[in-house]
Enzyme design. Sequence first.
Site, PDB file in Angstrom:
ATOM      1  N   ASP A  16      39.906  38.793  45.623  1.00  0.00           N
ATOM      2  CA  ASP A  16      40.767  38.301  46.697  1.00  0.00           C
ATOM      3  C   ASP A  16      42.215  38.140  46.233  1.00  0.00           C
ATOM      4  O   ASP A  16      42.478  37.865  45.072  1.00  0.00           O
ATOM      5  CB  ASP A  16      40.226  36.955  47.207  1.00  0.00           C
ATOM      6  CG  ASP A  16      40.805  36.588  48.568  1.00  0.00           C
ATOM      7  OD1 ASP A  16      41.260  37.501  49.288  1.00  0.00           O
ATOM      8  OD2 ASP A  16      40.815  35.391  48.907  1.00  0.00           O
ATOM      9  N   GLY A  17      43.136  38.334  47.166  1.00  0.00           N
ATOM     10  CA  GLY A  17      44.546  38.077  46.873  1.00  0.00           C
ATOM     11  C   GLY A  17      45.432  39.314  46.907  1.00  0.00           C
ATOM     12  O   GLY A  17      46.616  39.242  46.580  1.00  0.00           O
ATOM     13  N   ARG A  20      48.432  38.854  49.433  1.00  0.00           N
ATOM     14  CA  ARG A  20      49.468  37.934  48.959  1.00  0.00           C
ATOM     15  C   ARG A  20      50.255  38.542  47.802  1.00  0.00           C
ATOM     16  O   ARG A  20      51.463  38.361  47.686  1.00  0.00           O
ATOM     17  CB  ARG A  20      48.828  36.595  48.544  1.00  0.00           C
ATOM     18  CG  ARG A  20      48.549  35.689  49.729  1.00  0.00           C
ATOM     19  CD  ARG A  20      47.593  34.594  49.368  1.00  0.00           C
ATOM     20  NE  ARG A  20      46.225  35.116  49.307  1.00  0.00           N
ATOM     21  CZ  ARG A  20      45.224  34.478  48.724  1.00  0.00           C
ATOM     22  NH1 ARG A  20      45.435  33.320  48.131  1.00  0.00           N
ATOM     23  NH2 ARG A  20      44.011  35.005  48.732  1.00  0.00           N
ATOM     24  N   TRP A  21      49.576  39.292  46.977  1.00  0.00           N
ATOM     25  CA  TRP A  21      50.246  39.969  45.860  1.00  0.00           C
ATOM     26  C   TRP A  21      51.337  40.887  46.410  1.00  0.00           C
ATOM     27  O   TRP A  21      52.461  40.915  45.915  1.00  0.00           O
ATOM     28  CB  TRP A  21      49.218  40.769  45.052  1.00  0.00           C
ATOM     29  CG  TRP A  21      49.771  41.475  43.848  1.00  0.00           C
ATOM     30  CD1 TRP A  21      49.836  40.995  42.581  1.00  0.00           C
ATOM     31  CD2 TRP A  21      50.342  42.800  43.815  1.00  0.00           C
ATOM     32  NE1 TRP A  21      50.406  41.933  41.745  1.00  0.00           N
ATOM     33  CE2 TRP A  21      50.729  43.048  42.474  1.00  0.00           C
ATOM     34  CE3 TRP A  21      50.561  43.795  44.775  1.00  0.00           C
ATOM     35  CZ2 TRP A  21      51.312  44.248  42.078  1.00  0.00           C
ATOM     36  CZ3 TRP A  21      51.163  44.981  44.377  1.00  0.00           C
ATOM     37  CH2 TRP A  21      51.521  45.198  43.042  1.00  0.00           C
ATOM     38  N   SER A  61      34.113  42.975  53.694  1.00  0.00           N
ATOM     39  CA  SER A  61      33.089  42.093  54.260  1.00  0.00           C
ATOM     40  C   SER A  61      32.817  42.445  55.724  1.00  0.00           C
ATOM     41  O   SER A  61      33.616  43.135  56.368  1.00  0.00           O
ATOM     42  CB  SER A  61      33.541  40.628  54.155  1.00  0.00           C
ATOM     43  OG  SER A  61      34.503  40.344  55.162  1.00  0.00           O
ATOM     44  N   THR A  62      31.702  41.935  56.240  1.00  0.00           N
ATOM     45  CA  THR A  62      31.381  42.159  57.658  1.00  0.00           C
ATOM     46  C   THR A  62      32.429  41.482  58.552  1.00  0.00           C
ATOM     47  O   THR A  62      32.507  41.778  59.732  1.00  0.00           O
ATOM     48  CB  THR A  62      29.978  41.599  58.013  1.00  0.00           C
ATOM     49  OG1 THR A  62      29.854  40.273  57.471  1.00  0.00           O
ATOM     50  CG2 THR A  62      28.867  42.466  57.456  1.00  0.00           C
ATOM     51  N   GLU A  63      33.204  40.573  57.973  1.00  0.00           N
ATOM     52  CA  GLU A  63      34.252  39.880  58.745  1.00  0.00           C
ATOM     53  C   GLU A  63      35.607  40.594  58.648  1.00  0.00           C
ATOM     54  O   GLU A  63      36.515  40.308  59.421  1.00  0.00           O
ATOM     55  CB  GLU A  63      34.414  38.435  58.244  1.00  0.00           C
ATOM     56  CG  GLU A  63      33.282  37.497  58.660  1.00  0.00           C
ATOM     57  CD  GLU A  63      31.981  37.745  57.927  1.00  0.00           C
ATOM     58  OE1 GLU A  63      32.026  38.040  56.711  1.00  0.00           O
ATOM     59  OE2 GLU A  63      30.911  37.676  58.554  1.00  0.00           O
ATOM     60  N   ASN A  64      35.750  41.497  57.681  1.00  0.00           N
ATOM     61  CA  ASN A  64      37.055  42.129  57.467  1.00  0.00           C
ATOM     62  C   ASN A  64      37.461  43.103  58.581  1.00  0.00           C
ATOM     63  O   ASN A  64      38.606  43.553  58.643  1.00  0.00           O
ATOM     64  CB  ASN A  64      37.121  42.831  56.102  1.00  0.00           C
ATOM     65  CG  ASN A  64      37.237  41.864  54.931  1.00  0.00           C
ATOM     66  OD1 ASN A  64      36.729  42.117  53.837  1.00  0.00           O
ATOM     67  ND2 ASN A  64      37.903  40.733  55.137  1.00  0.00           N
ATOM     68  N   ARG A 186      35.801  29.341  48.084  1.00  0.00           N
ATOM     69  CA  ARG A 186      34.677  29.569  48.999  1.00  0.00           C
ATOM     70  C   ARG A 186      34.006  30.894  48.674  1.00  0.00           C
ATOM     71  O   ARG A 186      34.549  31.729  47.956  1.00  0.00           O
ATOM     72  CB  ARG A 186      35.140  29.541  50.451  1.00  0.00           C
ATOM     73  CG  ARG A 186      36.280  30.485  50.763  1.00  0.00           C
ATOM     74  CD  ARG A 186      36.678  30.436  52.262  1.00  0.00           C
ATOM     75  NE  ARG A 186      37.883  31.209  52.503  1.00  0.00           N
ATOM     76  CZ  ARG A 186      39.096  30.681  52.675  1.00  0.00           C
ATOM     77  NH1 ARG A 186      39.270  29.370  52.630  1.00  0.00           N
ATOM     78  NH2 ARG A 186      40.140  31.463  52.885  1.00  0.00           N
TER      79      ARG A 186
HETATM   80  C1  IPE Z   1      36.577  38.013  50.937  1.00  0.00           C
HETATM   81  O1  IPE Z   1      37.943  37.859  51.066  1.00  0.00           O
HETATM   82  C2  IPE Z   1      36.192  39.450  51.168  1.00  0.00           C
HETATM   83  C3  IPE Z   1      36.546  40.391  50.117  1.00  0.00           C
HETATM   84  C4  IPE Z   1      37.148  40.097  49.004  1.00  0.00           C
HETATM   85  C5  IPE Z   1      36.150  41.767  50.358  1.00  0.00           C
HETATM   86  P1  IPE Z   1      38.609  37.440  52.451  1.00  0.00           P
HETATM   87  O2  IPE Z   1      40.056  37.391  52.209  1.00  0.00           O
HETATM   88  O3  IPE Z   1      38.117  38.313  53.530  1.00  0.00           O
HETATM   89  O4  IPE Z   1      37.999  35.982  52.667  1.00  0.00           O
HETATM   90  P2  IPE Z   1      38.551  34.761  53.546  1.00  0.00           P
HETATM   91  O5  IPE Z   1      38.889  35.328  54.896  1.00  0.00           O
HETATM   92  O6  IPE Z   1      39.742  34.225  52.844  1.00  0.00           O
HETATM   93  O7  IPE Z   1      37.425  33.790  53.550  1.00  0.00           O
HETATM   94  C1  IPE Z   2      41.010  40.956  49.232  1.00  0.00           C
HETATM   95  O1  IPE Z   2      42.365  40.706  49.361  1.00  0.00           O
HETATM   96  C2  IPE Z   2      40.658  42.374  49.586  1.00  0.00           C
HETATM   97  C3  IPE Z   2      39.887  42.507  50.817  1.00  0.00           C
HETATM   98  C4  IPE Z   2      39.449  41.535  51.545  1.00  0.00           C
HETATM   99  C5  IPE Z   2      39.579  43.854  51.246  1.00  0.00           C
HETATM  100  P1  IPE Z   2      42.968  40.203  50.740  1.00  0.00           P
HETATM  101  O2  IPE Z   2      43.358  41.393  51.544  1.00  0.00           O
HETATM  102  O3  IPE Z   2      42.042  39.270  51.414  1.00  0.00           O
HETATM  103  O4  IPE Z   2      44.261  39.452  50.235  1.00  0.00           O
HETATM  104  P2  IPE Z   2      44.821  38.068  50.748  1.00  0.00           P
HETATM  105  O5  IPE Z   2      43.704  37.077  50.631  1.00  0.00           O
HETATM  106  O6  IPE Z   2      45.251  38.262  52.154  1.00  0.00           O
HETATM  107  O7  IPE Z   2      45.938  37.771  49.819  1.00  0.00           O
HETATM  108 MG    MG Z   3      41.796  37.275  51.278  1.00  0.00          MG
END
Ligand code: IPE
Ligand code: IPE
Ligand code: MG
Length: 235
Positions: A16-17, A20-21, A61-64, A186
């Site tokens: 994750d991140g 933001r990076w 994720s299924t939520e992405n 989380r």
């Molecule tokens: C979790 O990150 C899913 C993946 C890293 C693929 P998210 O960025 O989707 O999670 P939330 O929305 O902060 O919980």
């Molecule tokens: C995780 O990074 C990668 C995926 C969920 C695919 P994010 O895209 O969630 O990055 P942030 O959390 O918005 O920084």
């Molecule tokens: Mg994220």
Amino acid sequence: MIDVSALPVHIGIIMDGNGRWAKQRNLPRTSGHKEGLTAAKAVVSAAAELGIKFVTLYTFSTENWKRTEEEVGYLMGLIRRHLRAEFDFYKKKGIKIKHIGDIDGLPDDVRAEIIKASEETAHFTGMTVVLAINYGGRNEIVRGVKKMIADGTSADDITEDKLCKSFDIPDLPDVDLMIRTGGELRLSNFLLWHAAYAELLFTDTLWPDYNKEEFLSDIEKFQHRTRRFGGVLNP
Ligand code: IPE
Ligand code: IPE
Ligand code: MG
């Protein structure tokens, strides 16, 4: 120092991140994902070198799907191109690629590339990299239960072992170490079943900045944890 005789068998990583990076650098979120792939390769290489057996990467994720069409499209393309272009990377290290998640819900070309990569690496004898794509822990459990019912399993026959066997990878071991980068505390629906007794490790490092050194140091931290699994250490 890492004790190579006491390595975690299965490491789950919530990468994750990325967004933001990119934001910190005034770049589009997609460049964060691109850079994140470089971090993923470095960590997979380090894990393979060390002799880790399973690394599961939370990739989508299924939520992405809630993200913009542009971002989702970019991520799908990145996954597809990566699997096609990096076959040699996996071959050189003897890495098997497997997938967990609802594969039927993925675009045809991505699904085809995942199946191809799994088939072509199935005979390799090194580490297994599990790509969690269109993955949700709840979704996996529900699909597993549906499979058991479809197979005619009666209520009396339902056991934890049997339910595990109906998951996407029937013999996927429990997660020993779960790492989440990006500062959120989380699980975001990742490996809910397999992480029942995982040691959780959270770092503020944004995924594109995560590297081999931090990964090795995280494994060392894991080795200092005391795992009791509900028991008592020195009764
Ligand atoms: C979790 O990150 C899913 C993946 C890293 C693929 P998210 O960025 O989707 O999670 P939330 O929305 O902060 O919980
Ligand atoms: C995780 O990074 C990668 C995926 C969920 C695919 P994010 O895209 O969630 O990055 P942030 O959390 O918005 O920084
Ligand atoms: Mg994220």
